[in-house]
Write a protein that holds these residues in place. Structure first.
Motif, PDB file in Angstrom:
ATOM      1  N   PHE A   1      12.955  63.843  59.467  1.00 10.11           N
ATOM      2  CA  PHE A   1      11.750  63.230  58.906  1.00 10.11           C
ATOM      3  C   PHE A   1      10.463  63.832  59.469  1.00 10.11           C
ATOM      4  CE2 PHE A   1      13.113  59.561  56.379  1.00 10.11           C
ATOM      5  CZ  PHE A   1      14.474  59.579  56.635  1.00 10.11           C
ATOM      6  N   ASP A   2       9.462  63.894  58.597  1.00 14.22           N
ATOM      7  CA  ASP A   2       8.121  64.334  58.980  1.00 14.22           C
ATOM      8  C   ASP A   2       7.110  63.259  58.617  1.00 14.22           C
ATOM      9  OD1 ASP A   2       8.764  66.981  59.901  1.00 14.22           O
ATOM     10  OD2 ASP A   2       9.048  67.566  57.811  1.00 14.22           O
ATOM     11  N   HIS A   3       6.029  63.188  59.386  1.00  9.83           N
ATOM     12  CA  HIS A   3       4.934  62.288  59.055  1.00  9.83           C
ATOM     13  C   HIS A   3       4.156  62.851  57.866  1.00  9.83           C
ATOM     14  CE1 HIS A   3       5.150  59.844  62.759  1.00  9.83           C
ATOM     15  NE2 HIS A   3       5.557  60.960  63.323  1.00  9.83           N
ATOM     16  N   THR A   4       3.780  61.994  56.939  1.00 14.33           N
ATOM     17  CA  THR A   4       2.927  62.434  55.832  1.00 14.33           C
ATOM     18  C   THR A   4       1.483  62.014  56.043  1.00 14.33           C
ATOM     19  OG1 THR A   4       3.390  60.412  54.575  1.00 14.33           O
ATOM     20  CG2 THR A   4       4.837  62.312  54.176  1.00 14.33           C
ATOM     21  N   VAL A   5       1.272  61.000  56.886  1.00 11.73           N
ATOM     22  CA  VAL A   5      -0.093  60.537  57.140  1.00 11.73           C
ATOM     23  C   VAL A   5      -0.679  61.273  58.337  1.00 11.73           C
ATOM     24  CG1 VAL A   5       0.284  58.253  56.144  1.00 11.73           C
ATOM     25  CG2 VAL A   5       0.752  58.642  58.577  1.00 11.73           C
ATOM     26  N   ALA A   6      -1.978  61.101  58.524  1.00  8.55           N
ATOM     27  CA  ALA A   6      -2.667  61.638  59.686  1.00  8.55           C
ATOM     28  C   ALA A   6      -2.936  60.502  60.661  1.00  8.55           C
ATOM     29  CB  ALA A   6      -3.984  62.291  59.260  1.00  8.55           C
ATOM     30  N   LYS A   7      -3.329  60.857  61.866  1.00 16.59           N
ATOM     31  CA  LYS A   7      -3.638  59.845  62.869  1.00 16.59           C
ATOM     32  C   LYS A   7      -4.972  60.191  63.507  1.00 16.59           C
ATOM     33  CE  LYS A   7      -1.244  57.255  66.505  1.00 16.59           C
ATOM     34  NZ  LYS A   7      -0.027  57.228  67.361  1.00 16.59           N
ATOM     35  N   LEU A   8      -5.784  59.166  63.747  1.00 10.75           N
ATOM     36  CA  LEU A   8      -7.111  59.369  64.314  1.00 10.75           C
ATOM     37  C   LEU A   8      -7.242  58.595  65.618  1.00 10.75           C
ATOM     38  CD1 LEU A   8     -10.047  60.450  64.073  1.00 10.75           C
ATOM     39  CD2 LEU A   8     -10.580  58.346  62.804  1.00 10.75           C
ATOM     40  N   PHE A   9      -7.602  59.292  66.689  1.00 17.01           N
ATOM     41  CA  PHE A   9      -7.921  58.668  67.967  1.00 17.01           C
ATOM     42  C   PHE A   9      -9.423  58.778  68.202  1.00 17.01           C
ATOM     43  CE2 PHE A   9      -3.451  59.752  68.962  1.00 17.01           C
ATOM     44  CZ  PHE A   9      -3.021  58.528  69.469  1.00 17.01           C
ATOM     45  N   VAL A  10     -10.044  57.705  68.657  1.00 18.07           N
ATOM     46  CA  VAL A  10     -11.441  57.728  69.067  1.00 18.07           C
ATOM     47  C   VAL A  10     -11.504  57.235  70.504  1.00 18.07           C
ATOM     48  CG1 VAL A  10     -13.755  56.815  68.682  1.00 18.07           C
ATOM     49  CG2 VAL A  10     -12.296  57.373  66.723  1.00 18.07           C
ATOM     50  N   ASN A  11     -11.954  58.114  71.405  1.00 17.85           N
ATOM     51  CA  ASN A  11     -12.092  57.771  72.816  1.00 17.85           C
ATOM     52  C   ASN A  11     -13.574  57.694  73.167  1.00 17.85           C
ATOM     53  OD1 ASN A  11      -9.256  57.854  73.287  1.00 17.85           O
ATOM     54  ND2 ASN A  11      -9.360  60.085  73.397  1.00 17.85           N
ATOM     55  N   LEU A  12     -13.954  56.647  73.865  1.00 20.48           N
ATOM     56  CA  LEU A  12     -15.363  56.410  74.180  1.00 20.48           C
ATOM     57  C   LEU A  12     -15.615  56.530  75.677  1.00 20.48           C
ATOM     58  CD1 LEU A  12     -15.860  53.204  71.976  1.00 20.48           C
ATOM     59  CD2 LEU A  12     -16.252  55.596  71.307  1.00 20.48           C
ATOM     60  N   SER A  13     -16.708  57.202  76.029  1.00 19.51           N
ATOM     61  CA  SER A  13     -17.199  57.251  77.403  1.00 19.51           C
ATOM     62  C   SER A  13     -18.607  56.675  77.396  1.00 19.51           C
ATOM     63  CB  SER A  13     -17.216  58.693  77.925  1.00 19.51           C
ATOM     64  OG  SER A  13     -15.906  59.217  77.984  1.00 19.51           O
ATOM     65  N   PHE A  14     -18.940  55.846  78.375  1.00 21.38           N
ATOM     66  CA  PHE A  14     -20.237  55.162  78.390  1.00 21.38           C
ATOM     67  C   PHE A  14     -21.145  55.778  79.451  1.00 21.38           C
ATOM     68  CE2 PHE A  14     -16.904  52.161  77.091  1.00 21.38           C
ATOM     69  CZ  PHE A  14     -17.335  51.881  75.801  1.00 21.38           C
ATOM     70  N   ARG A  15     -22.351  56.134  79.037  1.00 21.43           N
ATOM     71  CA  ARG A  15     -23.306  56.778  79.932  1.00 21.43           C
ATOM     72  C   ARG A  15     -23.841  55.793  80.972  1.00 21.43           C
ATOM     73  NH1 ARG A  15     -24.207  61.808  78.949  1.00 21.43           N
ATOM     74  NH2 ARG A  15     -23.992  62.732  76.878  1.00 21.43           N
ATOM     75  N   ASP A  16     -24.503  56.318  82.000  1.00 16.91           N
ATOM     76  CA  ASP A  16     -25.022  55.496  83.092  1.00 16.91           C
ATOM     77  C   ASP A  16     -26.115  54.534  82.637  1.00 16.91           C
ATOM     78  OD1 ASP A  16     -23.298  56.788  84.747  1.00 16.91           O
ATOM     79  OD2 ASP A  16     -24.766  58.250  85.468  1.00 16.91           O
ATOM     80  N   GLN A  17     -26.599  54.722  81.411  1.00 15.81           N
ATOM     81  CA  GLN A  17     -27.630  53.822  80.883  1.00 15.81           C
ATOM     82  C   GLN A  17     -27.109  52.388  80.792  1.00 15.81           C
ATOM     83  OE1 GLN A  17     -28.241  55.739  77.178  1.00 15.81           O
ATOM     84  NE2 GLN A  17     -29.262  57.537  78.053  1.00 15.81           N
ATOM     85  N   TRP A  18     -25.786  52.243  80.725  1.00 15.96           N
ATOM     86  CA  TRP A  18     -25.177  50.913  80.722  1.00 15.96           C
ATOM     87  C   TRP A  18     -24.919  50.520  82.171  1.00 15.96           C
ATOM     88  CZ3 TRP A  18     -24.784  48.865  75.880  1.00 15.96           C
ATOM     89  CH2 TRP A  18     -24.749  49.761  74.789  1.00 15.96           C
ATOM     90  N   THR A  19     -25.413  49.348  82.594  1.00 19.03           N
ATOM     91  CA  THR A  19     -25.147  48.898  83.960  1.00 19.03           C
ATOM     92  C   THR A  19     -23.670  48.599  84.156  1.00 19.03           C
ATOM     93  OG1 THR A  19     -25.726  46.648  83.284  1.00 19.03           O
ATOM     94  CG2 THR A  19     -27.460  47.983  84.291  1.00 19.03           C
ATOM     95  N   THR A  20     -23.044  48.090  83.110  1.00 19.78           N
ATOM     96  CA  THR A  20     -21.590  47.905  83.084  1.00 19.78           C
ATOM     97  C   THR A  20     -21.092  48.385  81.726  1.00 19.78           C
ATOM     98  OG1 THR A  20     -21.778  45.637  82.232  1.00 19.78           O
ATOM     99  CG2 THR A  20     -21.637  45.922  84.638  1.00 19.78           C
ATOM    100  N   ALA A  21     -19.826  48.697  81.650  1.00 21.35           N
ATOM    101  CA  ALA A  21     -19.275  49.160  80.381  1.00 21.35           C
ATOM    102  C   ALA A  21     -19.427  48.069  79.327  1.00 21.35           C
ATOM    103  CB  ALA A  21     -17.809  49.529  80.534  1.00 21.35           C
ATOM    104  N   PRO A  22     -20.073  48.359  78.192  1.00 19.48           N
ATOM    105  CA  PRO A  22     -20.273  47.346  77.159  1.00 19.48           C
ATOM    106  C   PRO A  22     -18.962  47.026  76.448  1.00 19.48           C
ATOM    107  CG  PRO A  22     -20.932  49.471  76.335  1.00 19.48           C
ATOM    108  CD  PRO A  22     -20.589  49.675  77.781  1.00 19.48           C
ATOM    109  N   THR A  23     -18.910  45.854  75.830  1.00 21.34           N
ATOM    110  CA  THR A  23     -17.729  45.455  75.071  1.00 21.34           C
ATOM    111  C   THR A  23     -17.826  45.995  73.646  1.00 21.34           C
ATOM    112  OG1 THR A  23     -17.445  43.440  76.366  1.00 21.34           O
ATOM    113  CG2 THR A  23     -16.370  43.518  74.207  1.00 21.34           C
TER     114      THR A  23
END
Length: 292
Positions: free
Chosen positions: A154-176
């Motif tokens: 078997f082979d996959h017919t669909v694609a997969k999307l990953f979104v990874n987020l990094s938060f800049r120092d402008q945020w005092t804490t990582a936002p939700t």
């Protein structure tokens, strides 16, 4: 003469029945061996899972030409369930049409009833990961009964999307992050012999929601397509919109990784990578802005 004819017809019928029984005896039942090779079923956020006990796939078989599914089908969508012993159990017996002719095979996971094998309508369901991960296998080598069991990779017919987020120092804490969505088409048609999905329709008015892995990591299956450029990250009631300068690749059987740096007012693209669910490359480019 009437009685003789009846006796002759009965004899011919009996011989035909015996011949069929001899030609298609249980030892000539079709059995299958199904696997995904180096690829995997997307049941989790990772890429390492495989078929598990209780999975059900559909099997089709035909004779004639390997380039077109011809009717009447030898096997018409028979459901096969993976047992605890690792063997696939058919819902009803699958028999070779005869023991000398070439047979061609198609397997579909999850189980699916198909009448149009070159343009079967398909709708992505982001809320049902299993149903959306359409796997297809073909064996078009022209197998005969002596080639039993039938191998289906078997082979996959669909694609997969990953979104990874990094938060800049402008945020005092990582936002939700409350949501990550992508503007893309979620309908298409499947050509099972080429194992491809062709996107149809227009970009959905309501962007497709990705599934949360953790606050900074999101993923989702997508229909393979071009023209996808927009990802929306929702933080504290604000939409941070990233628009890529070119298409974000969504290719069947591959995953795309988008790494974004998120500031309080902007999103910067760190990289975009496309890989064959095993290895990949990266592309650096792009920017984004906040939209109230």
């Amino acid at each position: 003469m009437k009685n003789i004819r009846i006796i002759l017809f009965a004899a011919v019928a009996a011989l035909s029945f015996i011949s069929c029984q001899k030609e298609l005896k249980p030892s000539h039942a079709i059995t299958i061996e199904a696997g995904i090779g180096s690829m995997s079923r997307a049941t989790t956020a990772g890429n390492t899972t495989t078929f598990v006990t209780g999975d059900i796939l559909s099997v089709y078989a035909w004779m004639g030409s390997k380039t077109a599914v011809s009717t009447p089908l030898v096997v018409n969508g028979v459901e096969n369930t993976l047992g605890t012993d690792g063997k696939w159990i058919p819902a009803r017996q699958m028999l070779w049409r005869d023991v000398t002719s070439a047979h061609y095979f198609l397997g579909i996971y999850p189980k699916r009833t198909v009448t149009n094998f070159t343009a079967d309508p398909f709708t992505l369901n982001p809320a049902d990961y299993e149903a959306s991960d359409l796997l297809v296998a073909t064996n078009l080598t022209g197998l005969k009964a002596s080639d039993n069991p039938v191998t289906l990779n078997f082979d996959h017919t669909v694609a997969k999307l990953f979104v990874n987020l990094s938060f800049r120092d402008q945020w005092t804490t990582a936002p939700t992050v409350t949501a990550v969505t992508v503007k893309a088409r979620k309908t298409g048609t499947v050509d099972y012999l080429t194992k491809t999905i062709t996107a149809s329709g227009t970009e959905t008015a309501a962007p497709i929601a990705l599934s949360k892995i953790d606050n900074a990591a999101w993923s989702g299956l997508q229909i393979p397509q071009s023209g996808v450029q927009t990802i929306i990250i929702t933080i504290e009631g604000n939409d941070f919109v990233f628009t890529h300068s070119s298409d974000i690749p969504l290719v069947g059987g591959q995953y795309t990784t988008v790494n974004l740096n998120v500031g309080r007012n902007t999103i910067e693209l760190a990289s975009v990578g496309v890989s064959n669910w095993a290895a990949g490359t990266t592309i650096d480019d792009g920017d984004a802005q906040i939209v109230d």
